[in-house]
Design an enzyme around this catalytic site. Structure first.
Site, PDB file in Angstrom:
ATOM      1  N   HIS A  33       4.258   1.167  -8.101  1.00 26.90           N
ATOM      2  CA  HIS A  33       3.224   0.139  -7.921  1.00 26.90           C
ATOM      3  C   HIS A  33       2.254   0.136  -9.110  1.00 26.90           C
ATOM      4  O   HIS A  33       1.864  -0.911  -9.614  1.00 26.90           O
ATOM      5  CB  HIS A  33       2.391   0.417  -6.665  1.00 26.90           C
ATOM      6  CG  HIS A  33       3.150   0.393  -5.382  1.00 26.90           C
ATOM      7  ND1 HIS A  33       3.342   1.520  -4.615  1.00 26.90           N
ATOM      8  CD2 HIS A  33       3.729  -0.626  -4.695  1.00 26.90           C
ATOM      9  CE1 HIS A  33       4.006   1.211  -3.523  1.00 26.90           C
ATOM     10  NE2 HIS A  33       4.270  -0.087  -3.547  1.00 26.90           N
TER      11      HIS A  33
ATOM     12  N   MET B 126      11.356   5.324  -6.696  1.00 22.59           N
ATOM     13  CA  MET B 126      10.111   5.564  -5.964  1.00 22.59           C
ATOM     14  C   MET B 126       9.946   4.515  -4.885  1.00 22.59           C
ATOM     15  O   MET B 126      10.230   3.341  -5.101  1.00 22.59           O
ATOM     16  CB  MET B 126       8.929   5.517  -6.923  1.00 22.59           C
ATOM     17  CG  MET B 126       8.909   6.693  -7.859  1.00 22.59           C
ATOM     18  SD  MET B 126       7.479   6.604  -8.939  1.00 22.59           S
ATOM     19  CE  MET B 126       7.806   8.037  -9.955  1.00 22.59           C
ATOM     20  N   SER B 127       9.505   4.947  -3.706  1.00 23.55           N
ATOM     21  CA  SER B 127       9.315   4.046  -2.581  1.00 23.55           C
ATOM     22  C   SER B 127       8.347   4.680  -1.601  1.00 23.55           C
ATOM     23  O   SER B 127       8.383   5.898  -1.393  1.00 23.55           O
ATOM     24  CB  SER B 127      10.662   3.788  -1.886  1.00 23.55           C
ATOM     25  OG  SER B 127      10.447   3.206  -0.609  1.00 23.55           O
TER      26      SER B 127
ATOM     27  N   GLY C 156       0.798  -1.219   0.000  1.00 22.72           N
ATOM     28  CA  GLY C 156       0.000   0.000   0.000  1.00 22.72           C
ATOM     29  C   GLY C 156       0.832   1.272   0.000  1.00 22.72           C
ATOM     30  O   GLY C 156       2.036   1.241  -0.242  1.00 22.72           O
TER      31      GLY C 156
HETATM   32  P1  AMP Z   1       5.965  -2.624  -1.631  1.00 22.49           P
HETATM   33  O1  AMP Z   1       4.615  -2.001  -1.461  1.00 22.49           O
HETATM   34  O2  AMP Z   1       7.092  -1.718  -1.300  1.00 22.49           O
HETATM   35  O3  AMP Z   1       6.060  -3.986  -0.986  1.00 22.49           O
HETATM   36  O4  AMP Z   1       6.099  -2.885  -3.191  1.00 22.49           O
HETATM   37  C1  AMP Z   1       5.176  -3.683  -3.889  1.00 22.49           C
HETATM   38  C2  AMP Z   1       5.757  -4.045  -5.224  1.00 22.49           C
HETATM   39  O5  AMP Z   1       6.041  -2.860  -5.967  1.00 22.49           O
HETATM   40  C3  AMP Z   1       7.070  -4.821  -5.100  1.00 22.49           C
HETATM   41  O6  AMP Z   1       7.091  -5.842  -6.088  1.00 22.49           O
HETATM   42  C4  AMP Z   1       8.093  -3.756  -5.373  1.00 22.49           C
HETATM   43  O7  AMP Z   1       9.295  -4.276  -5.902  1.00 22.49           O
HETATM   44  C5  AMP Z   1       7.380  -2.903  -6.408  1.00 22.49           C
HETATM   45  N1  AMP Z   1       7.959  -1.566  -6.429  1.00 22.49           N
HETATM   46  C6  AMP Z   1       8.226  -0.771  -5.360  1.00 22.49           C
HETATM   47  N2  AMP Z   1       8.819   0.373  -5.750  1.00 22.49           N
HETATM   48  C7  AMP Z   1       8.930   0.307  -7.111  1.00 22.49           C
HETATM   49  C8  AMP Z   1       9.469   1.179  -8.110  1.00 22.49           C
HETATM   50  N3  AMP Z   1      10.015   2.347  -7.793  1.00 22.49           N
HETATM   51  N4  AMP Z   1       9.410   0.774  -9.393  1.00 22.49           N
HETATM   52  C9  AMP Z   1       8.870  -0.421  -9.727  1.00 22.49           C
HETATM   53  N5  AMP Z   1       8.345  -1.287  -8.823  1.00 22.49           N
HETATM   54  C10 AMP Z   1       8.376  -0.936  -7.535  1.00 22.49           C
END
Ligand code: AMP
Length: 281
Positions: free
Chosen positions: A38, A185-186, A32
């Protein structure tokens, strides 16, 4: 694609909703607080699959003691709006009790790939990741599942677990989406204040300098790591935790670069821990 997006919490609601969706089914697991990274996964799934399911679950078992579980950012109403606009059919938002009922005791451990890098810095992290992803796969039974290259070791662990546990699921790894200055992005970028946000650009500058050295012909891991260290040392707010130059498949450190090398790093910017990576070759 269904008329309007369905939201499910319990397993029963999920299974009932899944009966309404036509395959092939694409699954996009997330924690989320969604951003364009995402959404790029959801859009890719939208292109490749008849129906798209996104899960939103801040998985407690992949956080260590003292990590940011309790303050991990959340915005369910905003997330649902973004997912609806991206054409997602079904959003599964389980509570911790749905996935870990009292007495829970079964774990998935991808033994070797979980050890180095993030696994060494965050003991138990990948046991939590592998377990929850297995549970999502079992509950949703998608044909394809979408993950980001941003979390390179996670992608490797999940590819391995899909093979080892014979999941009939294609694992699709999507490119890292970045801000204008290169910062990956994070959701955790929201922890950064203005000074830290400016400083955070140093991760991608370090990776970029190593890539430039590689393109000039440098093949010694030590030289590339030194290039990265020198860039990071110029940023007073940055505290590197690890820098790595590893074989893309095994994640074992290399001395000399081979066909496909993963260059990755974890850096504290203030108290926020950020990771990033590029693939060389
Ligand atoms: P998270 O919500 O951080 O667990 O991320 C969910 C999914 O989105 C995971 O597969 C991450 O690797 C992917 N994700 C997170 N940040 C990025 C990004 N900047 N670019 C592409 N995919 C991402």
């Amino acid at each position: 694609m269904s008329e309007s997006m369905i939201i499910a919490t319990s397993l029963q609601e999920l299974w009932q909703a899944l009966r309404l969706l036509e395959g092939p089914l694409g699954l996009v697991p997330t924690m989320g607080y969604l951003h364009e990274g995402h959404l790029s996964l959801a859009r890719r799934a939208r292109q490749e699959c008849r129906s798209v399911v996104t899960s939103i679950f801040v998985n407690p078992t992949q956080f260590g003691p003292g990590e940011d579980l309790s303050r991990y950012p959340r915005n369910l109403p905003g997330d649902l709006q973004l997912l609806e606009a991206a054409g997602v059919d079904l959003v599964w938002v389980p509570t911790p009790e749905v996935l870990y009922p009292p007495g829970y005791q079964t774990w998935v451990d991808v033994e070797l790939l979980s050890q180095p890098l993030e696994g060494a810095a965050r003991p138990g992290h990948f046991r939590g990741v592998a377990t929850v992803v297995s549970k999502l796969f079992n509950a949703v039974r998608p044909e394809k599942a979408y993950f980001g290259q941003k979390d390179a070791q996670q992608a490797a662990v999940i590819r391995q677990l899909a093979r080892d546990l014979s999941y009939p699921i294609e694992i699709v790894i999507c490119p890292t989406l970045r801000e204008a200055d290169g910062l990956a992005m994070s959701s955790r970028n929201s922890y950064l204040n203005a000074d830290e946000r400016r400083a955070a650009g140093v991760l991608y500058r370090a990776l970029g300098a190593a890539r430039a050295a590689y393109e000039r012909g440098e093949r010694h891991a030590a030289a590339l790591l030194q290039t990265m260290s020198a860039i990071l040392a110029e940023e007073p707010l940055a505290r590197p935790q690890y820098l790595s130059c590893a074989d893309y498949d095994t994640l074992a450190e290399v001395e000399t670069l081979n066909e496909k090398t993963l260059l990755s790093l974890a850096v504290f910017i203030g108290s926020t821990r950020l990771i990033d990576n590029i693939v060389l070759g």
